[in-house]
Design an enzyme around this catalytic site. Structure first.
Site, mmCIF file in Angstrom:
data_model
loop_
_atom_site.group_PDB
_atom_site.id
_atom_site.type_symbol
_atom_site.label_atom_id
_atom_site.label_comp_id
_atom_site.label_asym_id
_atom_site.label_seq_id
_atom_site.Cartn_x
_atom_site.Cartn_y
_atom_site.Cartn_z
ATOM 1 N N HIS A 1 0.844 -1.204 0.000
ATOM 2 C CA HIS A 1 0.000 0.000 0.000
ATOM 3 C C HIS A 1 0.877 1.252 0.000
ATOM 4 O O HIS A 1 0.655 2.178 -0.799
ATOM 5 C CB HIS A 1 -0.909 -0.023 1.232
ATOM 6 C CG HIS A 1 -1.655 1.251 1.472
ATOM 7 N ND1 HIS A 1 -2.970 1.439 1.091
ATOM 8 C CD2 HIS A 1 -1.271 2.416 2.064
ATOM 9 C CE1 HIS A 1 -3.355 2.648 1.426
ATOM 10 N NE2 HIS A 1 -2.343 3.264 2.021
ATOM 11 N N GLU A 2 1.870 1.291 0.884
ATOM 12 C CA GLU A 2 2.747 2.464 0.955
ATOM 13 C C GLU A 2 3.579 2.606 -0.317
ATOM 14 O O GLU A 2 3.804 3.717 -0.796
ATOM 15 C CB GLU A 2 3.656 2.364 2.178
ATOM 16 C CG GLU A 2 2.928 2.297 3.510
ATOM 17 C CD GLU A 2 1.966 3.447 3.727
ATOM 18 O OE1 GLU A 2 2.167 4.527 3.148
ATOM 19 O OE2 GLU A 2 0.993 3.254 4.491
ATOM 20 N N HIS B 1 1.696 4.380 -2.966
ATOM 21 C CA HIS B 1 1.796 5.841 -2.892
ATOM 22 C C HIS B 1 3.070 6.329 -3.575
ATOM 23 O O HIS B 1 3.060 7.326 -4.309
ATOM 24 C CB HIS B 1 1.789 6.298 -1.437
ATOM 25 C CG HIS B 1 0.457 6.211 -0.759
ATOM 26 N ND1 HIS B 1 -0.687 6.786 -1.293
ATOM 27 C CD2 HIS B 1 0.085 5.635 0.423
ATOM 28 C CE1 HIS B 1 -1.702 6.562 -0.468
ATOM 29 N NE2 HIS B 1 -1.276 5.860 0.553
ATOM 30 N N GLU C 1 -5.939 6.925 -1.286
ATOM 31 C CA GLU C 1 -5.905 5.795 -0.359
ATOM 32 C C GLU C 1 -6.582 4.572 -0.987
ATOM 33 O O GLU C 1 -6.077 3.449 -0.888
ATOM 34 C CB GLU C 1 -6.587 6.163 0.957
ATOM 35 C CG GLU C 1 -5.805 7.146 1.808
ATOM 36 C CD GLU C 1 -4.423 6.638 2.151
ATOM 37 O OE1 GLU C 1 -4.299 5.462 2.543
ATOM 38 O OE2 GLU C 1 -3.456 7.427 2.004
#
Length: 298
Positions: free
Chosen positions: A152-153, A156, A221
């Site tokens: 997930h990070e 980004h 997100e």
């Protein structure tokens, strides 16, 4: 040169925005407003817009460049260069594998000691970034769930969310400062009144500017969750979010990867949810379950 692509994109985009706003500004002041009896010709100029652009994007740009240093200054962190423990190997190797698969430079990997389960990514570009996790997160989650959160990070980082958010922030800052300056110019003969008008408008307009910024943040997100699902699978990401929610409820905390304090208002439809930087975990899990079941994603 690849490490400067995001910064170059930021500068070029700033210039394009300035040209577009300058043209729009000229048309608005010299042609459109006079039709409606509003004559601002001579009272404002393109120089005002230039100052607003420099201040608005300058602050956002400096914040982006300093983001890694500010993150490290605010937390007691340790960089992992040569992992020793099994948990350090898990975090470092997961980030390294994703970076290699995505064809980007290995981000800096940091850990910090905090019982609150959390993780974040920051930095001025995909090839100059950092990923950090708390000890609480790696101790709470299984290995696959940790990999999902790290994916997930990395989503980004790979999607350039830090740069795109900075561009939006800079654009909002520019409008806030320019409109405040425009209003203050109407009181040039009363400097104290002009100063007061400018300050009040900057505060109130900055508050309103948070609405599109936080809306964009919530969309990113969802996109990062989808990216993680594509990289490591939907099930580990759903499981990680559900476990983080239970952990957050047990610790009575609402933090970055867990959720924004206003995310509960977001899911309930309250106006306060307009200012949530993160969707609620319930909304994120529901979106991932829809993806898992073959429905359209958020």
């Amino acid at each position: 040169m690849k490490s400067f692509k995001s910064i170059l994109l930021l500068v070029v985009t700033n210039l394009l925005i300035f040209v577009s706003l300058s043209i729009s500004f000229t048309i608005l002041v010299n042609f459109i407003l006079p039709i409606f009896g509003v004559d601002l010709r001579g009272s404002v100029s393109g120089a005002d817009l230039l100052w607003a652009l420099l201040i608005g994007f300058g602050g956002a740009f400096i914040s982006l460049l300093m983001s890694k240093y500010l993150a490290r200054a605010g937390l007691q962190m340790q960089r992992i260069d040569a992992p020793q423990s099994a948990k350090e190997h898990l975090v470092y190797d997961s980030v390294a594998q994703l970076a290699n698969r995505l064809g980007i430079r290995m981000p800096e990997v940091w850990v910090y000691w905090n019982d609150e389960p959390n993780a974040f990514a920051t930095g001025p570009g995909r090839n100059h970034s950092m990923v950090a996790v708390s000890s609480g997160l790696v101790n709470l989650l299984s290995d696959n769930e940790v990999r999902a959160v790290l994916a997930h990070e990395m989503g980004h980082v790979y999607n350039g969310d830090m740069v795109s958010t900075t561009l939006l922030q800079g654009l909002m800052n520019t409008f806030v400062f320019w409109l405040s300056m425009l209003a203050a110019r109407q009181f040039d003969d009363r400097p104290m009144v002009a100063f007061g008008v400018s300050i009040v408008l900057q505060i109130s307009l900055s508050f309103l500017a948070l609405i599109p910024i936080t809306w964009f943040s919530r969309r990113r997100e969802f996109a990062a969750d989808r990216f993680a699902a594509e990289q490591v699978g939907v099930a580990p990401m759903i499981s990680a979010l559900q476990k983080l929610q239970r952990g957050a409820e047990a610790l009575h905390v609402v933090h970055d990867v867990v959720r924004d304090p206003m995310a509960t208002a977001y899911i309930s439809g309250s106006w306060r949810g307009w200012f949530a930087t993160h969707p609620s975990l319930e909304a994120r899990v529901a979106a991932l379950q829809a993806l898992q079941n073959g429905y359209s994603y958020q």
